[in-house]
Write a protein that holds these residues in place. Structure first.
Motif, PDB file in Angstrom:
ATOM      1  N   SER A 187     -14.140  -0.018 -38.820  1.00 20.00           N
ATOM      2  CA  SER A 187     -14.689  -0.916 -37.798  1.00 20.00           C
ATOM      3  C   SER A 187     -16.212  -0.836 -37.734  1.00 20.00           C
TER       4      SER A 187
ATOM      5  N   ARG B   7     -17.059  -6.373 -32.008  1.00 20.15           N
ATOM      6  CA  ARG B   7     -16.531  -5.297 -32.860  1.00 20.15           C
ATOM      7  C   ARG B   7     -15.662  -5.906 -33.946  1.00 20.15           C
TER       8      ARG B   7
ATOM      9  N   LEU C 286     -19.560  -2.080 -35.099  1.00 22.43           N
ATOM     10  CA  LEU C 286     -19.931  -2.555 -33.761  1.00 22.43           C
ATOM     11  C   LEU C 286     -21.338  -3.151 -33.806  1.00 22.43           C
TER      12      LEU C 286
ATOM     13  N   THR D 171     -13.038  -5.318 -37.003  1.00 23.59           N
ATOM     14  CA  THR D 171     -12.104  -4.337 -37.560  1.00 23.59           C
ATOM     15  C   THR D 171     -11.494  -4.892 -38.840  1.00 23.59           C
TER      16      THR D 171
ATOM     17  N   SER E 268     -16.233   3.297 -33.589  1.00 17.47           N
ATOM     18  CA  SER E 268     -16.536   2.465 -34.759  1.00 17.47           C
ATOM     19  C   SER E 268     -17.188   3.311 -35.843  1.00 17.47           C
TER      20      SER E 268
END
Lengths: 333, 68
Positions: A220, A213, A222, A215, A244
């Motif tokens: 975010s 993941r 994934l 950020t 996300s």
């Protein structure tokens, strides 16, 4: 004598033309040799590669980011996965598709002006994810390659995986097994966290896929490789925060993956499916696309849009697609 | 070398050297699995468990030597 002098004067312009041509060829030869030697030996970043030159001549469409922004590129490798994260000066390549698309990936990355990849993540060693990796590792300077530790009874036996290992060995690239929970700090304040594999006793190679993941500020992404329902369930039960904005849909939109529980945990706004037109597996499956859309996500496939690039300043997401026909329904709403 | 790279539902993705061929698993030996090494026989493709075991060992040794 006078006739001979006249003949010589007459032939002079032709000789000059020949000399010019010869000089041009000589300069081109020296330039080509210089570019070749730089690609193979010196590797100065300020000298363009042949791939960069081809990309510039063919008018390659590239998206670059402003300072403090990141870009996430879903590179179209037909039926396979390939993602590139660019965060400031840090570049992370996740998978690269089948061997037949390695030159396309090399052209794409070179077209962005990059000669170095800081991290390469091989999510799992199936051909549609790592088939072209030997060529990629051969082409670029690579800081570190990360791969899950696969039990012997599930290891692939094909030659491209072995070629990948051979290039890592030959170039002395730092090679590490993934460690779930590891955080990789990237430039521009972005962080990439390894979420899976959670366990080491899966019976399917897909479930060993590295999931991670990314950020950046409040946004975010994934990335899920080809995880199937068992690995999805383990990731959810592991208690990590999964919500996300962008989900790289697992396993090309197969029904093996994207369970309702997992999608509920991720709550994506955008879902990207990396998939090839006319693939014999029927990916992406209609019921998976419907499930993602019912969850409120807008689904983009590389089959429809070609290369898909998200630019993110930590607050706002901007989407660019190669085919230019993307309408952001969320923006329009 | 002929190897099964992966199985997508009921389709096996088989590599005959560099050439990729998709074959319904119903047309392959019953115990077909990912990483399986196959050989050509007069009756069609058959599994070669010895070649598979040897190949897996070679690759595992190489992988563990390189990756830490």
């Amino acid at each position: 004598m006078a006739d001979e002098r006249r003949r010589r004067r007459k032939s002079q312009p032709a000789n000059t033309g020949g000399k010019v041509m010869l000089s041009v060829f000589a300069v081109m030869f020296v330039l080509s040799l210089g570019i070749y030697l730089n690609e193979k030996v010196f590797r100065f970043e300020w000298i363009p590669t042949s791939a960069e030159i081809i990309s510039a001549i063919s008018g390659g469409d590239t998206v670059t980011a402003a300072e403090g922004d990141i870009t996430v590129h879903f590179i179209d490798v037909e039926q396979g996965d390939c993602e590139l994260i660019v965060a400031g000066d840090t570049r992370v390549l996740i998978d690269c598709g089948e061997a037949e698309y390695s030159s396309r990936v090399i052209r794409y990355i070179s077209g962005l002006g990059f000669r170095r990849l800081d991290y390469v993540i091989a999510t799992h060693p199936h051909e549609d994810h790592i088939g072209g990796m030997a060529d990629i590792l051969e082409e670029f300077q690579v800081g570190k390659i990360i791969m899950p530790e696969i039990p012997e009874n599930l290891l692939p036996t094909g030659k491209n995986f072995e070629r990948m290992l051979d290039v890592i060995d030959k170039k002395g690239i730092t090679a590490e097994y993934s460690r779930t929970g590891t955080e990789i700090k990237l430039d521009a304040g972005a962080v990439l966290q390894i979420l899976a594999p959670v366990h080491s006793d899966y019976s399917s190679l897909n479930n060993f896929s590295i999931a991670c993941r990314l950020t950046h500020g409040s946004r975010s992404f994934l990335f899920t490789g080809d995880i199937e329902r068992a690995a999805e369930s383990d990731i959810v039960n592991n208690g990590e925060y999964l919500t996300s904005d962008v989900l790289k849909v697992a396993h090309h939109g197969s029904t093996s993956s994207s369970t309702p529980t997992f999608i509920d945990a991720v709550r994506p706004q955008y879902c990207v499916i990396e998939v090839g037109e006319g693939n014999p597996y029927g990916h992406p499956k209609a019921e998976v696309v419907e499930r993602l859309e019912s969850a409120g996500a807008q689904v983009l496939t590389t089959m429809e849009y070609g290369n898909i690039v998200f630019a993110c300043d930590g607050v706002k997401l901007t989407i660019h697609t190669q085919n230019g026909s993307f309408v952001d329904e969320r923006e329009a709403a | 070398m002929i190897v099964v790279d992966r199985i997508e539902d009921d389709i096996a993705v088989v590599y005959f050297g560099d050439e990729k061929v998709t074959i319904p698993i119903s047309e392959l030996p019953e115990d077909i699995h990912e990483g399986c090494v196959l050989k050509k026989t007069p009756d069609g493709l058959a599994m070669d468990p010895e070649a598979e075991a040897q190949r897996r060992r070679e690759i595992a040794d190489k992988m563990h030597r390189i990756f830490k």
